[in-house]
Design an enzyme around this catalytic site. Sequence first.
Site, short mmCIF file in Angstrom:
data_model
loop_
_atom_site.label_atom_id
_atom_site.label_comp_id
_atom_site.label_asym_id
_atom_site.label_seq_id
_atom_site.Cartn_x
_atom_site.Cartn_y
_atom_site.Cartn_z
N ASP A 1 -10.34 -3.88 -4.85
CA ASP A 1 -8.87 -3.13 -4.37
C ASP A 1 -9.53 -1.75 -4.85
O ASP A 1 -9.02 -0.96 -5.98
CB ASP A 1 -7.61 -3.20 -4.24
CG ASP A 1 -6.86 -2.34 -3.98
OD1 ASP A 1 -7.28 -1.38 -3.64
OD2 ASP A 1 -5.49 -2.08 -3.48
N HIS B 1 -7.80 -5.13 -0.41
CA HIS B 1 -6.93 -3.89 0.07
C HIS B 1 -6.29 -4.07 1.15
O HIS B 1 -7.61 -4.79 1.83
CB HIS B 1 -7.23 -2.70 -0.22
CG HIS B 1 -6.23 -1.56 -0.35
ND1 HIS B 1 -5.38 -1.60 -0.93
CD2 HIS B 1 -5.38 -1.02 1.05
CE1 HIS B 1 -4.46 -0.89 -1.06
NE2 HIS B 1 -4.18 -0.50 0.49
N SER C 1 0.64 -1.55 0.51
CA SER C 1 -0.07 0.08 -0.23
C SER C 1 1.17 1.14 0.18
O SER C 1 1.56 1.53 -0.85
CB SER C 1 -1.09 0.11 1.65
OG SER C 1 -1.86 1.31 1.26
#
Length: 447
Positions: free
Chosen positions: A275, A305, A180
Amino acid sequence: MSLVDRGACQAPGQGGMPTCMRGASPDPEASALMRWYHSANVLGIEHYDVGGVRRLWRRLARTLGRTVPVASVERRRLRVPHGNIELRLYRPDGLQGLRPALLWFHGGGFVLGGLDTADSICRNIAVASGAVVVAVPYRLAPEHDLYASREDCVAALEWVARHGASLDIDTSRLAVGGDSAGGNLAAVVAQESGRRGIPGVKLQVLAYPVTNLRDDFPSKTDNVDGYFLTAQVIKWINARIGIDRLDLSDVRLSPALNEDLGDLPRALIVTAGFDPIRDDGLAYAQRLRGAGVPVTLLHYAGQFHGFLNFDAVLRTARDALERIGAAVAVALGTGELDAPRGKPGAHLEDCTWEISATARHGWRAGSGDLLPDSLIAWLMAGEWLESRRNAFARQLVSRSRLAGAIEEPWLLSPLTSLRATLAAHYAPLEARLTYTGNPAAEVTRHE
């Protein structure tokens, strides 16, 4: 860059994009976990201050991540102009001597996370790769601006490159990675290593990375509600990092906007179908391939995610971490160190794997979603409880002959064994190789 979505499955697109951007529904385990998470999370994120959200994320990551045994966990203090950074080094079992290393930058939207939230990911990759994994914390927003995190991560790489030999690290075989926001930082550091002439970086590992803070993508609309990273969470993070005050075209913030990507190390990119920033990672994969950089793309069409943090309950997270470890082993050459044999296809330098766990026909017939999700959730909870109990028991009998018995799931972990049996029958994990830059390679492989 525009990417087709809406859950469509199609022939491989330009640049080896996935044939299925998003599954018809999340993988069964992902669906069960999300149902539990949203039922337990009664208050929205806007009701918490930064400290409260940090504590919640740390607790969630530590609870749903496995503590995979490694040979040792060491701490090293790195002095930088603003103070100190405490690195955490995960050493796997195996032969002694110089080992390659992966520097890992944690996720959390540049606001959350730390060494503890990255612990499970780092342990898994160390064991699967045979490399030392160096977990790197960095200064967070809103206390610091986004450039501070970049400075800390580059400083960590420079320090390891200079002093790695004293840590039994082979500085000619290094990799950088993160998930991320950490994927953003890894991409920035990979580019910065070239600009600064830092040698030895052979691989960049980008797990559902945010590489373009300036532009929106279709997946941000398609996947913004109902999953782990929601519109509310994105809005909350953007307010804390002061996104309206940033120059989002700066390549130190949006590495995907760099016009020259040709001299970067090969990449492993992980994306998830459900996501909001999925298309960001896919667009960066296309740009890297267009610049001649080999990319191994692992696309999990039924995941959300942040799923790597939940390997205590998600089989798909374990699969992804094993594949990351296998790719690190190949890129850094840990075969001679007896690293565990990784997933098939790790040796391919430019390819797309699509992995999912789709419920077979009849699994939900006549019962709707609630009963199967409830059963899956109970089995996931049972396996989690058994794993926690066994981890505690291993500590008690680590030097005893009884330690081996704890590793036998059929003996002391009946729910774990039952879950594995049912999962293999009703929702097996399948992997398809749908693109390769090598025309001679097989592109319809299943596991």
